[in-house]
Design an enzyme around this catalytic site. Sequence first.
Site, PDB file in Angstrom:
ATOM      1  N   HIS A  95      27.587   7.625 138.815  1.00 17.14           N
ATOM      2  CA  HIS A  95      26.694   8.290 137.879  1.00 17.14           C
ATOM      3  C   HIS A  95      25.292   8.290 138.468  1.00 17.14           C
ATOM      4  CE1 HIS A  95      29.076   8.055 133.848  1.00 17.14           C
ATOM      5  NE2 HIS A  95      29.842   8.424 134.858  1.00 17.14           N
ATOM      6  N   TYR A 110      22.219   6.150 125.837  1.00 24.10           N
ATOM      7  CA  TYR A 110      21.579   5.018 125.171  1.00 24.10           C
ATOM      8  C   TYR A 110      20.743   5.613 124.039  1.00 24.10           C
ATOM      9  CZ  TYR A 110      22.774   1.929 129.086  1.00 24.10           C
ATOM     10  OH  TYR A 110      23.433   1.178 130.028  1.00 24.10           O
ATOM     11  N   PRO A 119      23.675  -7.116 127.539  1.00 27.21           N
ATOM     12  CA  PRO A 119      24.310  -6.071 128.351  1.00 27.21           C
ATOM     13  C   PRO A 119      23.524  -4.775 128.432  1.00 27.21           C
ATOM     14  CG  PRO A 119      25.389  -6.241 126.224  1.00 27.21           C
ATOM     15  CD  PRO A 119      24.410  -7.379 126.292  1.00 27.21           C
ATOM     16  N   LYS A 172      23.108  -5.716 133.880  1.00 27.62           N
ATOM     17  CA  LYS A 172      22.741  -6.591 134.987  1.00 27.62           C
ATOM     18  C   LYS A 172      23.722  -7.737 135.247  1.00 27.62           C
ATOM     19  CE  LYS A 172      19.296  -4.662 136.721  1.00 27.62           C
ATOM     20  NZ  LYS A 172      20.168  -3.500 136.784  1.00 27.62           N
ATOM     21  N   TYR A 179      17.394  -0.194 136.877  1.00 30.78           N
ATOM     22  CA  TYR A 179      18.770   0.010 136.436  1.00 30.78           C
ATOM     23  C   TYR A 179      19.717   0.111 137.632  1.00 30.78           C
ATOM     24  CZ  TYR A 179      22.455   1.699 133.261  1.00 30.78           C
ATOM     25  OH  TYR A 179      23.612   1.835 132.523  1.00 30.78           O
TER      26      TYR A 179
END
Length: 400
Positions: A75, A204, A293, A297, A385
């Site tokens: 992704h 998100y 979460p 990480k 990220y």
Amino acid sequence: MSTIRTRVAIVGAGPAGLLLSHLLGIAGIESVVIDQRSREEIETTIRAGILEQGTVEVLDSSGASGRVRTVGNRHDGIELRFAGAGHRIDFADLVGRGVWLYPQHEALKDLIAVRLANGQDLRFGVTAVRVEDAASNLPRVIATDADGAPLEIEAEFVVGADGSRSVAREAVTGSSTGGYFREYPFAWFGILCEAPPSADELIYSNSPDGFALISQRSATVQRMYFQCDPNADPNALSEEQLWEELQKRVPGTTLKEGPIFQRDVLRFRSFVAHELLNGRVALIGDAAHTVPPTGAKGMNLAVADVLVLERALRALLLDHDDRLIEAFPETALHRIWKAQHFSWWMTNMLHVAPDASDFDRLRQLGELRSVVESEAGRRYLAEAYTGWPLEGLGPGAGLG
């Protein structure tokens, strides 16, 4: 009591313990890995897996997992959704990196298979009771084998990679719970369902009703979460109610529904052990730290720990140089606290606190807009990220 002698005793056959044994094996350093779970339990417990590009490079280039690239899905961005609109964070454009969706249990299958194929002494159903003599040159793991018989593993170094309920932690910190700790006032209600993906990339979503994450597992199985009370009963809501709760938290996106075959409540905690090293015993992975979460990480931080510790163990056991092992805590903690901050930041930016005021809600929307409307803000999110560079280690590092 049966006694086993080895160079490195590793407690825990999770991603950290198995990858460490793999890299040590490449360097010619013998190890024994024990875990109280069965192989079947390890390989079939479904867990999330968003892997940073550096993690994928280490798994692939070391021979630990080739499937991560062929089966995993790359992704190149995520969507932040708030105020009814979606905003794509383009990782590839911003930082030239991506992430892979590859469930943790699939990575564990790969690691177990490659370790057994290389003759690894990997013992399932063995329960560590305690670690002794940390300050000596021959620390020991006291355990019971699969039949309940006492077992002792004597090693030149012991590694606690045995998760958040670590037995080895007491030998390092003096307490099984010794560490810096934060518990959050919300949890995730997670479902697994039989359905096609609802979006090409992860969503998100911040909404007045709380957070939701629309994730994926495969072409036919999806993982989704919504913010809930930590004491929520996983069985209290019907399937219809669950889909209604998820859908209202991602306005503007129509979710693809299907039969729900698993549901659970995941509590949110942040933890960093007070110490990561005592003599010849070290902690890595969830034994050393846990993160919410939201920042993706967990497993990635464990892999970073492994690379730092493996390099230090090579210097100690092959070259009799203890400088890197003495520096291990400081080196590892540099990244650990950055990851803790990023995970805390993402969590607080996206979730609605139970006691949030109107000011808190409007300030939060201002923060989200500050991120998506600023290239610097988007770049920071993308950089964190997808993963910071593995300190002092390039792709394929730690391979001898």
